[in-house]
Structures are given as C-alpha cells and as structure tokens.
Design an enzyme around this catalytic site. Structure first.
Site, PDB file in Angstrom:
ATOM      1  N   LYS A 193       0.844  -1.203   0.000  1.00 45.97           N
ATOM      2  CA  LYS A 193       0.000   0.000   0.000  1.00 45.97           C
ATOM      3  C   LYS A 193       0.878   1.252   0.000  1.00 45.97           C
ATOM      4  O   LYS A 193       0.615   2.215  -0.727  1.00 45.97           O
ATOM      5  CB  LYS A 193      -0.931  -0.006   1.221  1.00 45.97           C
ATOM      6  CG  LYS A 193      -2.085  -0.986   1.065  1.00 45.97           C
ATOM      7  CD  LYS A 193      -2.840  -1.230   2.351  1.00 45.97           C
ATOM      8  CE  LYS A 193      -3.880  -2.334   2.140  1.00 45.97           C
ATOM      9  NZ  LYS A 193      -4.538  -2.773   3.364  1.00 45.97           N
ATOM     10  N   GLN A 216      -4.612  -1.448   9.538  1.00 43.56           N
ATOM     11  CA  GLN A 216      -4.523  -2.777   8.925  1.00 43.56           C
ATOM     12  C   GLN A 216      -5.126  -3.837   9.855  1.00 43.56           C
ATOM     13  O   GLN A 216      -4.763  -3.915  11.034  1.00 43.56           O
ATOM     14  CB  GLN A 216      -3.050  -3.100   8.624  1.00 43.56           C
ATOM     15  CG  GLN A 216      -2.843  -4.412   7.907  1.00 43.56           C
ATOM     16  CD  GLN A 216      -3.456  -4.438   6.503  1.00 43.56           C
ATOM     17  OE1 GLN A 216      -3.267  -3.518   5.727  1.00 43.56           O
ATOM     18  NE2 GLN A 216      -4.207  -5.479   6.189  1.00 43.56           N
ATOM     19  N   ASP A 222     -10.991   3.346   4.305  1.00 50.04           N
ATOM     20  CA  ASP A 222     -11.456   1.960   4.228  1.00 50.04           C
ATOM     21  C   ASP A 222     -12.981   1.887   4.179  1.00 50.04           C
ATOM     22  O   ASP A 222     -13.551   0.839   3.876  1.00 50.04           O
ATOM     23  CB  ASP A 222     -10.973   1.191   5.480  1.00 50.04           C
ATOM     24  CG  ASP A 222      -9.839   0.232   5.151  1.00 50.04           C
ATOM     25  OD1 ASP A 222      -9.695  -0.114   3.963  1.00 50.04           O
ATOM     26  OD2 ASP A 222      -9.122  -0.169   6.085  1.00 50.04           O
TER      27      ASP A 222
END
Ligand code: NDP
Length: 288
Positions: free
Chosen positions: A54, A98, A121
């Site tokens: 990422k 994460q 997200d």
C-alpha cells in the site's frame, strides 16, 4: 463457451496510471500532496506485505505515505492517541488501520475513532450508514473494485439478478448496497442459505466472497452469467503454495459469459481503489 476474462490486474494498472495524472493536477491546483497513513499493530507477516504494498502504491501515485508500525503489545489507549494525532494532521487525508489487530484491541472502537472524512477503508459506522442510505461517503475498497470491473466490462446491472455469496461487513454487505444503488435485484447468501447452487444459478451476476476454495462449480452458474471471484485462499501444488479463489475457474470458464478470476481479478483492484479513496478524501478536505 469460453468466458471472457475480466483482467483486474490490467484494469488496476490503467486506473493507477490515470490516478497519478489526477494527483499531479490536484497538487498543482492546491499545493497539497494527498497523504495516506497506514497503522500496523503487531507482526503478522501477511499484514506486513499488505502495508508495504500500500505504501509503495501511494508513493508511485505521487502521494505521501506515512507508515506507523506498533508493537503487538500496544494498548488501546496508545492506538487511540496515534489515531487522534493523525486525525489532526493536515498532511494526512486518509487513515487505514490494517486488520487483523492484536486481540487486546477492539477493532470497531479504533475504526470509530478515525474521522469519517479520513476513513478511506469506509468501515466507520457513519460511512456504512451513508452507503446504506445511498448518500455520499467513503466506500470500502474491495466492493468498489468489483463495481469498477463490472462497469469496465460493460456488464448490464440495472434490473439484473445479482447474487453475492458472503455477507461480511467488508465485502458482501457493502457490495450489496452498491449493486442496489445501480438497480440490480440483490440476493445476499451465507453459510445458512438453503440450496445455494440453485440460488447461484439464478444469477446474471454472481459474486463469490467466502474464502471457501473453489466452492462455486460450473454447474452452479447460469450460462452467460458474469462471475467475479473475490476469494483468496492458498493451497499446495507440487510443493509450491499457490493462490486460489472461491470459484472453480476451469469449470466456470466453460459456462460463464465473463469471469474475473482469483488471482488476477478483484485483488489488484483493492489497492487501486484505496488510492482513489485517498485522493477523494483529500479533495473533500482541501477542495480542488
Ligand atoms: P468472512 O470470513 O468475514 O466472511 C465469509 C462469508 O462467507 C460469511 O458471510 C460466511 O457466511 C460465508 N460463507 C462461508 N462459507 C460458506 C459456505 N460454505 N456457503 C455459503 N457461504 C459461506 O470473509 P471476508 O468477507 O473478509 O472475505 C471473503 C473472501 O474474500 C476471503 O477469501 C478473503 O481473503 C477475500 N478478500 C479479498 C479481498 C481482496 O481481494 N483484496 C479483500 C477482502 C477479502 P456466515 O456469515 O453465515 O458465516
């Protein structure tokens, strides 16, 4: 019949190339470089790879990347303090925690701590609520990637029967909302669904997101249907570990009209959508 292959890797690459140009224009107009902060708590090897990828993708797109690696023993309060700092940092437009987090951490509480405007997200309950109400918010990346694959392949959605196998908060449920928004008739299946093969056979668009290796057989697919395989599992073949999806690719290729397989389908699209969400969040925070 051999299905048309919907190549998520190629599509993700072309989106990332276009995005890089958009980021450059945004920086020129606003003098602000979009920034994504990724928080990793603990030493899960798979998570370390995801976070590295990422960050690398961010830099390639011309964005700032901030990595925060915390020990596995981090406390909830320490994690909250970091999120608060990032919420207040004007260089950070997107924040991603994460998953999975260590067992002492309440993942939902951390997601709720992230400012909804920086929640790239799309997991904050406010963004989840906006999505279900059909309002503008930040939307989870994997479902967004699936929608992009369908649109790029010009798969008709309006009025079509869409069946999603898997009802998680990160894939199945948000995807159902996105398909509903595009006027599909959506059926969301799960482990207690009765006669799953028959339900799948009713689908014009069939999306599998269960993590059950090759469970979708050729005989479960309506001839000509669009099939998208979100599943990521691993199996050993000739002493090598290889990635497999939820769909029996060999069988389904013979029946479906088009197939986005795993690997090579929705997987690569997820990072591309994360970058798009970060630019979107920056635009909404800065203008431009
Ligand atoms: P979850 O484990 O959270 O959810 C799995 C879902 O599948 C559940 O709703 C479960 O039903 C359902 N399910 C499991 N077994 C069956 C079965 N035999 N029949 C019908 N339904 C079943 O998984 P996620 O949504 O997080 O992920 C799903 C898959 O997608 C995984 O392989 C994951 O690795 C992959 N994934 C890929 C991403 C990417 O491409 N970047 C991103 C996210 C996920 P129930 O609710 O009843 O338990």
């Amino acid at each position: 019949m051999t299905a048309r292959l919907l190549d998520g890797k190629a599509l993700a690459q072309s989106i990332r190339t276009r995005l890089k140009e958009e980021v450059a224009r945004f920086v020129q107009q606003t003098s602000v470089q979009p920034g994504l902060a990724v928080i990793l708590a603990g030493e899960n090897p798979a998570s370390q790879v995801y976070v590295r990828n990422k960050s690398k993708a961010c830099v390639e797109a011309g964005m700032n990347s901030f990595q925060h690696v915390l020990p596995a023993a981090v406390t909830q309060e320490e994690l909250f303090a970091l999120v608060d700092r990032l919420n207040a940092d004007p260089r950070v437009h997107g924040i991603l925690v994460q998953l999975p987090v260590p067992p002492q951490i309440n993942a939902l509480a951390v997601q709720e701590r992230v400012l909804p405007a920086k929640d790239v997200d799309g997991f904050h309950p406010l963004n989840v609520g906006y999505l279900s109400m059909g309002l503008e918010g930040l939307v989870p990346c994997t479902p967004l990637g699936v929608m992009e694959i369908l649109k790029d392949a010009q798969v008709p959605i309006l009025g079509q029967q869409a069946v999603i196998v898997g009802r998680s908060n990160i894939v199945g449920k948000p995807l159902a909302q996105l398909l509903l928004r595009e006027h599909a008739t959506v059926t969301l299946c799960h482990s207690r669904t009765r006669d799953l093969p028959a339900v799948c056979r009713s689908a014009d668009i069939l999306i599998a997101a269960t993590g059950q290796k090759k469970m979708i057989r050729g005989s479960w697919v309506k001839p000509g249907a669009a099939v998208i395989d979100v599943g990521i599992s691993f199996e050993e073949e000739n002493g090598k570990i290889k990635q497999v999806g939820d769909v029996d690719t060999g069988e389904v290729m013979e029946v479906a009209g088009c197939l986005s397989p795993s690997p090579g389908g929705p997987g690569p699209m997820t990072i591309a959508m994360l970058l798009c969400n970060t630019l979107r969040a920056a635009r909404r925070q800065v203008g431009g």
